[in-house]
Design an enzyme around this catalytic site. Sequence first.
Site, PDB file in Angstrom:
ATOM      1  N   HIS A 155       0.987  -1.483  -0.272  1.00  0.00           N
ATOM      2  CA  HIS A 155      -0.061  -0.006   0.068  1.00  0.00           C
ATOM      3  C   HIS A 155       1.058   1.013   0.036  1.00  0.00           C
ATOM      4  O   HIS A 155       0.242   1.994   0.352  1.00  0.00           O
ATOM      5  CB  HIS A 155      -0.751   0.345   1.428  1.00  0.00           C
ATOM      6  N   SER A 276      16.240  20.120 -17.015  1.00  0.00           N
ATOM      7  CA  SER A 276      14.874  20.863 -17.523  1.00  0.00           C
ATOM      8  C   SER A 276      15.254  22.232 -18.143  1.00  0.00           C
ATOM      9  O   SER A 276      16.681  22.714 -17.834  1.00  0.00           O
ATOM     10  CB  SER A 276      14.013  21.704 -16.336  1.00  0.00           C
ATOM     11  N   LYS A 282      16.825  20.757 -11.779  1.00  0.00           N
ATOM     12  CA  LYS A 282      16.457  19.799 -12.006  1.00  0.00           C
ATOM     13  C   LYS A 282      17.103  18.767 -12.618  1.00  0.00           C
ATOM     14  O   LYS A 282      17.841  19.277 -13.480  1.00  0.00           O
ATOM     15  CB  LYS A 282      15.138  20.217 -13.048  1.00  0.00           C
ATOM     16  N   GLU A 289      10.317   7.713 -17.333  1.00  0.00           N
ATOM     17  CA  GLU A 289       8.441   7.818 -17.223  1.00  0.00           C
ATOM     18  C   GLU A 289       8.504   7.194 -18.511  1.00  0.00           C
ATOM     19  O   GLU A 289       7.124   6.974 -18.877  1.00  0.00           O
ATOM     20  CB  GLU A 289       8.995   9.680 -17.140  1.00  0.00           C
TER      21      GLU A 289
END
Length: 466
Positions: A155, A276, A282, A289
């Site tokens: 969970h 980024s 970043k 992803e």
Amino acid sequence: MTLWQSRLSAPPADALLAFTESLSFDQKLWRFDIQGSRAHVHGLTRAKLLDEEESASLLEALDSVYSELETGNFRFLPSDEDIHTAVERRVTELIGDVGAKLHSGRSRNDQIALDLRLYARSAISAISHGVVEFLSMIADVAEAAGDAVMPGYTHTQRAQPVPIGHYLLAHGWAMRRDLDRLLAAYGRMDVSPLGAGALAGTTLAIDPEFTANELGFATAFLNSFDAVSDRDFIVEILFNIALLGVHLSRFAEEIVMFTTEEFGFFRLDDAYSTGSSMLPQKKNPDIAELARGKTGRYVGNLVSLLVTLKGTPLTYNRDLQEDKEPLFDSVEQMTRELVAFQGMVSTMTFDYERLRQAASSEYLQAIDIAEYLVTNGVPFRRAHGVAAGLVRDSLERRVPLRELVGAHPQLGEEAMSLIEADAAVRRRSAAGGASIDSVVAQLKRYRQELHDLRGLVATLNTNPVE
Ligand code: ARG
């Protein structure tokens, strides 16, 4: 001129050609198409439908077309509907009437079924090789992690401490099953459809077993209807890629999460991270992803073909042309994904200290307290109640669990040593559990299986042209 123009009184409308052509995507099959045509020429020669001279001339023309295509010198014409038409048109341009004998006893229906099976064989082989390398990288990374621990989750809540190797091998075992499925799919599709003709075979004396053997297939088709309309092998590849993609996507999701500043468990190598364009600080996990994102395509490609097949009566229907783009797309994406993902994981580093701290929260050992009581004869349900009561007490009174355990009449000094991440992973000795010993045993077994699988994958037929 199209191949079928003689039957019709009007030339095809531009709109028809634009909508029905497949050359723009089935060009990819050219090597396999020529490989199939060579075998067909041998079959026709053996059946005495071509004499030696004609045979040699056809093979030579096919070789020329091959090198034209390979060097990018092949000129496609607007009337070339598909790769089969283009190759045959060019062969006939090169050698005239003998070229016009190439298609004897053959239809584009068995021809495309053959091209696709040849492609599928290579594709399974390429992806299987990629999975084998990935699996072997997982073993190395798991081994390098040694007895380092991390929290295991259910969970997405911290549950129990586990060796990092146990976590990594879990992904390995899932992908090992993918490899099993790919190999099984290969076995089922290792059947040549050449000789099935349009749908019912041919009156010409060609022998499908002969060409099957020549092309390195285990066997020839048993039913010509099935041979030209079966696309199960493509569905199977698409499913296998979809599930493999889902496995990688779940792994990717963990990498995205565990590399955040909030978790700070894993760190990606700069070569496998992106920056980024606006925010200077970043460092992004784009490979992970995209691996997550591509899963939508893989599943979509599978569903797309299943829906296409659903409404098609026997035997060939032009709908089947829609099988190619999903197949090529999934195969190409997955081939690249495996390499990129492997590079990302093999260069990723672990913050062992932080992982250990996260795994060392006292409460993660509550089950070990309960199980300690069980070994002393306390029924599990009661033991669970005792441990849960201590956790609640500790939280409410802000007293370390360790102290409460030490002071408890049924627990005491000895049980206090259980409140430590390393204690649990050392004591959890049942087979397959998350213990250091289990990881050592798993790794041994895993490497053995990998060795055998590597051997099997090496026997797959990959070479597109003999
Ligand atoms: N481009 C077609 C396909 O991909 C080749 C077979 C065409 N056969 C036919 N009878 N029109 O399925």
